[in-house]
Design an enzyme around this catalytic site. Sequence first.
Site, PDB file in Angstrom:
ATOM      1  N   ASN A   1      -8.616   5.040  -2.009  1.00  0.00           N
ATOM      2  CA  ASN A   1      -8.514   5.263  -0.574  1.00  0.00           C
ATOM      3  C   ASN A   1      -9.671   4.653   0.210  1.00  0.00           C
ATOM      4  O   ASN A   1      -9.565   4.468   1.423  1.00  0.00           O
ATOM      5  CB  ASN A   1      -8.444   6.765  -0.275  1.00  0.00           C
ATOM      6  CG  ASN A   1      -9.564   7.539  -0.942  1.00  0.00           C
ATOM      7  OD1 ASN A   1      -9.679   7.535  -2.165  1.00  0.00           O
ATOM      8  ND2 ASN A   1     -10.389   8.209  -0.160  1.00  0.00           N
TER       9      ASN A   1
ATOM     10  N   THR B   1       9.374  28.922   2.619  1.00  0.00           N
ATOM     11  CA  THR B   1      10.528  28.328   3.295  1.00  0.00           C
ATOM     12  C   THR B   1      10.270  26.863   3.609  1.00  0.00           C
ATOM     13  O   THR B   1       9.265  26.520   4.235  1.00  0.00           O
ATOM     14  CB  THR B   1      10.824  29.086   4.607  1.00  0.00           C
ATOM     15  OG1 THR B   1      11.073  30.454   4.297  1.00  0.00           O
ATOM     16  CG2 THR B   1      12.023  28.487   5.320  1.00  0.00           C
TER      17      THR B   1
ATOM     18  N   HIS C   1       2.261  11.376   6.035  1.00  0.00           N
ATOM     19  CA  HIS C   1       1.564  10.805   7.189  1.00  0.00           C
ATOM     20  C   HIS C   1       0.840   9.507   6.872  1.00  0.00           C
ATOM     21  O   HIS C   1       0.283   8.872   7.757  1.00  0.00           O
ATOM     22  CB  HIS C   1       0.592  11.839   7.792  1.00  0.00           C
ATOM     23  CG  HIS C   1      -0.647  12.077   6.991  1.00  0.00           C
ATOM     24  ND1 HIS C   1      -1.873  11.594   7.381  1.00  0.00           N
ATOM     25  CD2 HIS C   1      -0.852  12.752   5.843  1.00  0.00           C
ATOM     26  CE1 HIS C   1      -2.795  11.979   6.504  1.00  0.00           C
ATOM     27  NE2 HIS C   1      -2.195  12.679   5.561  1.00  0.00           N
TER      28      HIS C   1
ATOM     29  N   CYS D   1     -11.176  12.531   4.668  1.00  0.00           N
ATOM     30  CA  CYS D   1     -11.399  13.871   4.122  1.00  0.00           C
ATOM     31  C   CYS D   1     -12.868  14.181   3.893  1.00  0.00           C
ATOM     32  O   CYS D   1     -13.243  15.333   3.709  1.00  0.00           O
ATOM     33  CB  CYS D   1     -10.634  14.028   2.805  1.00  0.00           C
ATOM     34  SG  CYS D   1      -8.848  13.975   3.008  1.00  0.00           S
TER      35      CYS D   1
END
Length: 379
Positions: free
Chosen positions: A150, A235, A199, A322
């Site tokens: 990354n 869910t 994303h 991050c």
Amino acid sequence: MIYLDNSATTRTYEEVLHSFTHVATRYFANPSSLHGLGAEAENLLTQARKQIAELLGAEAEEIIFTSGGTEGNNLAIKGTALALKNKGKHIITTQIEHPSVIESCRQLQELFDFEITYLPVNEEGIVSIKDVEKHIRKDTILVSIMHVNNETGSIQPIEEIGNLLRMFPGIYFHVDDVQGVTKVPLSLENIDLCSISGHKFHALNGCGALFVRKGTRVKPLLTGGLQEMQARSGTESIALAVSMAKALRMSIEKYDICKDDLRKMKNKTIHELTKMNEIVVNTPEQSSAPHILNFSAPGFQAEVLVHMLEQSGVFVSTTSACSSKRKRISNVLLAMGKGDAIASSSLRISLSYENTEHELKVFIDVLKKSLGKLMKVTR
């Protein structure tokens, strides 16, 4: 605005936003509900799962929806480790993995007494296949190696490592493909687990998927229900799943059309950067992904350059999103043997299929002017 931070996140496609809004408005029911609205939602979820599986070269029941790459990596590493802990407690990874992989391994080591081997990389940021084989032990249960780094874009020899691990059927192979998917093709043939994040390819934040090959044992980290093949309770978001499937399809189609142009833009930018005495290019030109370019300006603060570029409407980043706010030196560049001066002054530009050659020319011009201003201040 010139946005060159696509490895942090991408702009959501308009068509993907439209799909999300339509599904969220029309098919809002819980897919686990027994009534007709629930059945409609469940059917859409099944379709999205099947579409993503086909695009990745998997089967529908091998796709688990997650909230993104971090959850996918945590589930793959911790889930398999906890499932196989009675068989062995040794994991192999590399020194240049994403924090979600490094921290997952560290947590297993601290809380459950796992042993972690962090493999070194060469000056191009690539791990040796011989090193992987050399460190395999009788109690090795998992190898986790990212596809595309990354920070630098270095591509790991995933296919060759997968072929090697075929000789060790008791070892699972996990690949973090968050930065590679839709940019660098990857076959799942010899991979047991593979993480992707929506994303990064123009879907919305908060959605991702984990490929789990049939027969691979994974302990759930989230319990309480039977969703996602009992691997992840909670869910499901039908709208996120459907819109992510659309984003994945659109981005793979754009790869076929734009891959050569993307590579040419990156290589031309590398050529321009190498002309600048103040710049050291850290990304290998050949053995790297077409969309990530890492460079350093030794002697200058990376954060200062980022903000100077921003003032001119050009958006880049330091290290990975991050960890950039922690102002830490790049462990990836240190592992590549770059030294403190280079590792502490690195910047990353990361492209999408929407970037243009003109934008990169503007970036180079703005960078030159910014460095010129900084040199006058430091004299």
